[in-house]
Design an enzyme around this catalytic site. Structure first.
Site, PDB file in Angstrom:
ATOM      1  N   ASP A 485      10.019 -24.786  52.157  1.00 41.86           N
ATOM      2  CA  ASP A 485      10.583 -23.967  53.228  1.00 41.86           C
ATOM      3  C   ASP A 485      10.576 -22.484  52.912  1.00 41.86           C
ATOM      4  OD1 ASP A 485      11.285 -25.721  55.238  1.00 41.86           O
ATOM      5  OD2 ASP A 485      13.202 -26.243  54.325  1.00 41.86           O
TER       6      ASP A 485
HETATM    7  C1  BGC Z   1      16.465 -23.255  50.735  1.00 46.14           C
HETATM    8  C2  BGC Z   1      15.571 -24.444  50.978  1.00 46.14           C
HETATM    9  C3  BGC Z   1      15.938 -25.105  52.249  1.00 46.14           C
HETATM   10  C4  BGC Z   1      15.990 -24.111  53.386  1.00 46.14           C
HETATM   11  C5  BGC Z   1      16.488 -24.760  54.634  1.00 46.14           C
HETATM   12  C6  BGC Z   1      16.432 -22.345  51.906  1.00 46.14           C
HETATM   13  O1  BGC Z   1      17.311 -21.277  51.695  1.00 46.14           O
HETATM   14  O2  BGC Z   1      16.075 -22.594  49.569  1.00 46.14           O
HETATM   15  O3  BGC Z   1      15.677 -25.348  49.900  1.00 46.14           O
HETATM   16  O4  BGC Z   1      14.986 -26.086  52.549  1.00 46.14           O
HETATM   17  O5  BGC Z   1      16.793 -23.019  53.080  1.00 46.14           O
HETATM   18  O6  BGC Z   1      16.464 -23.911  55.723  1.00 46.14           O
HETATM   19  C1  NOJ Z   2      15.252 -28.551  51.161  1.00 47.51           C
HETATM   20  C2  NOJ Z   2      14.878 -28.942  52.542  1.00 47.51           C
HETATM   21  O1  NOJ Z   2      15.815 -29.857  53.061  1.00 47.51           O
HETATM   22  C3  NOJ Z   2      13.510 -29.566  52.583  1.00 47.51           C
HETATM   23  O2  NOJ Z   2      13.148 -29.842  53.904  1.00 47.51           O
HETATM   24  C4  NOJ Z   2      12.509 -28.684  51.919  1.00 47.51           C
HETATM   25  O3  NOJ Z   2      11.275 -29.365  51.917  1.00 47.51           O
HETATM   26  C5  NOJ Z   2      12.926 -28.327  50.515  1.00 47.51           C
HETATM   27  N1  NOJ Z   2      14.224 -27.760  50.526  1.00 47.51           N
HETATM   28  C6  NOJ Z   2      11.957 -27.359  49.857  1.00 47.51           C
HETATM   29  O4  NOJ Z   2      12.039 -26.098  50.396  1.00 47.51           O
END
Ligand code: BGC
Ligand code: NOJ
Length: 811
Positions: A485
């Site tokens: 993400d």
């Molecule tokens: C986090 C990710 C997460 C995302 C969700 C980010 O700030 O680092 O792990 O998947 O937010 O929107």
């Molecule tokens: C947490 C999120 O829930 C997931 O959708 C994502 O793939 C990972 N973070 C990596 O960014």
């Protein structure tokens, strides 16, 4: 030797916390169906019906000081001493404390000055309520006159507005008190057809329902004024902050014991049946629910039924290896966490507020692979719900709310990995169940019934979404982000007030993802297999997959590892040519799981590079070197301090991708070693450093570039649970559900001599015994099924109800 805070009790399937001052609240989840509670080792937390945002029963303040303040509290006043069975909130030193987190229940045992209390909290099956059984026992030799106060604070239903809209909130609160039951009916008279209640199965000697009356404006939960003074106010809340507190005087002779059952429940009424009389709510359903648990015997029976359920769920896969840590991960805690992630997605934990995210499209599809063997019917419904949030072009809403099942328009779609995960979940479901009919289910797009195809049509659109969205190198366009993400290659966010992910300053058709490329090859093959079995021609689809493999080999290989991406400007991401983040884990994982370039040695090389550049004692980091400065064309990933989260943290979710990649090459020693580095049971000895619960995975362990390598964060709600389940149960221990039966294909440490697994599959039982006389990592030399030698390593599915003995010899 580091300090630990408890121990595993495998026989009872519990983790026993013996020191309440854990390095962070160590929590558990209550409820497996529609009603859920989060409960910490001091009984902190809250509960909700279906949706932590829209139907929250009890209030909880995240970001509180001290942490984890607010919960289901029982205050015991014995003379001048006030204490709680779970130590908090009074924090009165206990003579004995134990919190036993079990499967969907938590037990708190506290002793003080000759009084023993045992509080058991759980959500009975088929019930929208938390049941708390409290036992008070006089273990001293003098008479005890105790004053007991219960406590719960109501949330005004919407967890979000409850925390912000005070001009309204402080005027709307309403309650009713009848017998020993306190009802919370805020907003019931207008649009809500639901209320909550808190009951006890005994007459009460007083109550409070107004927070300030009970606690006192200048006190905290640790010293409610009513408790300190030993007298309830019998307050009736009108606005302000409604609470529920029962007051009961408990006199105990030496050796005497008293059991009380409290029920914290949720009721929905039909519109025409809302009222008993003007302004008085219809309590029929509440009374029926209370009656179900009005004796200790009924409660004990409900708890037993819950544990029988778990017994059954866990019996689907039981291993015996002789390594107690491995066995407890596989037999108890990993599947347990998989159930929780399936239920919660990423919505409510002590790191997810419950008001932010709903069910993630990619998250829930992946969670399913850790859960489908436990409750396939629920997995099926989930697949249909998820697929209904797909758009007609195959892309998807990134999230949906569990209460409404509608896609979340604030976030929208354009995360280009999303569609392909649906192929993973559906194929996993069919392999587990043999239920091909799911593909014929008619499922809408964007929840619009007028736009619908069969589920198979959804998969076709998932597949073609990628083929229609390729970039300049013939690799998949990344969109807002792929699985990571935080790799936001089209967002270019320079305004701190906007989201990194949903800001689309550039509508790029250049940035491409090698992770999605691997994903497309892997799940594309799965799609092709489904087509073949449906008699659909596959030449075109196979052509697309071959073209993708060629594109990866041509433009996705950096010499020693797979590139991660091409950015908006068409420049390489994750290449030795970059200053920072020269290598990333995701593309190594997906391209090796897809075995791209295996014959040419690319997979082995890539995995050797992972070992050299990314692996460390606590696990495998996401990228290396870590970013030290913000790179606007990469986005959020470069905002995290080095070693944390997506910036070179050990993002446990993707470690199993490498583990599985290793098993494809037969590197069992490495696979097992990596698996152990992050498995919580093995990290228990380092609890002080690890900080999070030693019985469940955390999303992240700080990586080698971090200030504090080895310190974990974000426990519970992570795809780590499902992927590690896949890695250990299928790829390492080697029991792989397939369309026609169980494939036995272990990839283990050379020094494992033998192990045994009982696997229930499609209503039959397989007792599988695996021997490794030659000390190999991989390769089935021979196999017998019920004593008969068979060719190959597939045990064909047998009649439901039957059982078979499988003897496998590696070599
Ligand atoms: C986090 C990710 C997460 C995302 C969700 C980010 O700030 O680092 O792990 O998947 O937010 O929107
Ligand atoms: C947490 C999120 O829930 C997931 O959708 C994502 O793939 C990972 N973070 C990596 O960014």
């Amino acid at each position: 030797m580091m300090k630990t805070y408890g121990h595993f009790d495998d026989a009872n399937r519990e983790y026993v916390i013996t020191d309440p001052k854990t390095p962070f609240p160590w929590i558990n989840y209550l409820g497996n169906e529609e009603f859920f509670g989060l409960i910490s080792n001091t009984a902190g937390g809250y509960c909700f019906y279906k949706d932590a945002k829209f139907r929250r029963l009890t209030r909880y303040r995240y970001n509180n000081v001290p942490m984890d303040t607010g919960g289901r509290y029982y205050y015991i006043k014995d003379g001048d001493t006030v204490w709680n069975p779970g130590w908090k909130p009074t924090q009165t030193d206990l003579d004995f404390y134990e919190c036993r987190h079990g499967l969907s229940y938590s037990k708190f045992i506290g002793e003080k000055d000759g009084v023993r209390s045992e509080l058991t909290c759980f959500v009975p099956k088929g019930t929208n309520a938390e049941v708390h059984k409290l036992t008070l026992e006089n273990i001293s030799n003098v008479r005890k006159k105790l004053k007991l106060f219960s406590f719960a604070e109501w949330c005004l239903w919407n967890g979000m507005s409850d925390m912000e809209n005070f001009q309204r909130n402080l005027s709307v609160g309403e309650v009713e008190i009848e017998d020993s039951v306190i009802y919370h009916k805020t907003e019931y008279k207008e649009r809500r057809d639901h209320y909550a209640f808190f009951s006890v199965n005994a007459p009460i000697d007083g109550f409070d329902t107004d927070r300030e009356n009970f606690i006192g404006l200048y006190n905290g939960f640790e010293k409610p004024v009513a408790v300190a003074e030993g007298s309830p106010r019998n307050s009736v809340a009108h606005g302000w902050s409604p609470i529920a507190s029962h007051y009961i005087e408990v006199d105990l002779e030496p050796g005497e014991k008293r059991e009380l059952v409290f029920v914290l429940g949720y009721i929905e009424n039909e519109k025409e049946e809302k009222w008993e009389s003007k302004g008085v709510i219809n309590k029929t359903k509440a009374k029926a629910m209370i009656a179900q648990f009005d004796t200790s015997e009924k409660v004990d029976a409900a708890l037993l039924a819950l544990s029988k359920d778990w017994e059954k769920l866990l019996s689907v896969y039981q291993v015996s290896t002789g390594d107690e840590k491995l066995d407890r991960m596989v037999n108890i805690w990993n599947p347990y966490q998989c159930m929780v992630t399936f239920n919660m997605s990423r919505s409510a934990s002590f790191f997810e507020s419950g008001i932010g995210r709903g069910m993630g499209f990619r998250d829930s599809n992946q969670d399913l692979i850790g859960f489908v063997h436990q409750a396939p019917e629920r997995a099926k419904q989930r697949i249909l719900d998820i697929a209904a949030t797909q758009f007609e072009d195959g892309s998807a809403y990134h999230q949906y709310q569990p209460l409404t099942k509608r896609g979340n328009a604030d976030i929208g779609g354009d995360f280009n990995d999303d569609p392909l995960w649906l192929i993973l979940s559906v194929s996993a479901y069919i392999k587990e169940t043999g239920d091909w009919s799911i593909l014929d289910e008619i499922v809408p797009y964007d929840n619009d019934e007028s736009k619908a195809t069969d589920l198979f049509g959804h998969l076709t659109r998932s597949f073609t979404f990628t083929t229609k969205n390729l970039g300049p190198h013939g690799l998949p366009l990344i969109g807002r982000a792929d699985w990571n993400d935080c790799l936001n290659l089209n967002c270019f966010s320079d305004d701190p007030n906007e989201s990194f992910q949903t800001t689309g300053n550039q509508m790029g058709r250049t940035a491409e993802s090698l992770m999605i490329a691997g994903q497309f090859v892997l799940y594309g093959r799965e799609y092709v297999e489904l087509c073949k079995r449906r008699g659909i021609k596959t030449a075109d689809s196979e052509g697309h997959i071959d073209a993708m493999i060629d594109a990866v080999k041509k433009d996705g290989w950096d010499g020693e590892w797979f590139l991660r991406a091409y950015d908006y400007y068409g420049k390489k991401v994750g290449s030795k040519e970059n200053d920072e983040a020269q290598i990333f884990i995701e593309s190594q994982g997906f391209c090796t799981m897809a075995e791209i370039g295996k014959e040419e040695g690319l997979c082995q090389k890539a995995l050797d590079s992972v070992e050299e550049r990314l692996a460390c004692e606590h696990g495998i980091v996401l990228n290396n070197p870590a970013f030290t400065k913000y790179v606007i064309e990469y986005g959020e990933i470069s905002t995290y301090p080095p070693g944390y989260k997506e910036n070179a943290g050990i993002f446990c979710h993707n470690n199993p991708w490498i583990i599985i990649g290793e098993t494809k090459l037969g590197n069992g020693d490495r696979a097992v070693d990596y698996w152990k580095r992050i498995a919580p049971a093995y990290r228990e000895e380092q609890s002080e450093l690890h900080k999070m619960e030693p019985y469940v995975y955390s999303q992240m362990i700080a990586g080698k570039d971090a200030f504090k390598p080895g310190e974990a964060k974000n426990s519970w709600l992570t795809g780590t649970a499902a992927w590690n389940w896949a890695a250990i149960s299928q790829d390492i221990l080697g029991i792989k559900p397939g369309y026609d039966g169980l494939m036995i294909d272990p990839c283990i440490s050379k020094d494992w001599k033998a192990y045994a697994i009982t696997r229930k599959f499609r209503s039959a039982t397989y007792r599988i015994s695996i021997r490794n006389p030659d000390g190999v990592c991989k390769g089935v030399k021979s196999m017998t099924v019920n004593g008969q030698p068979v060719d190959g390593n597939i045990v064909a599915a047998v009649e439901p109800g039957s059982s078979v003995d499988v003897l496998v010899t590696l070599g």
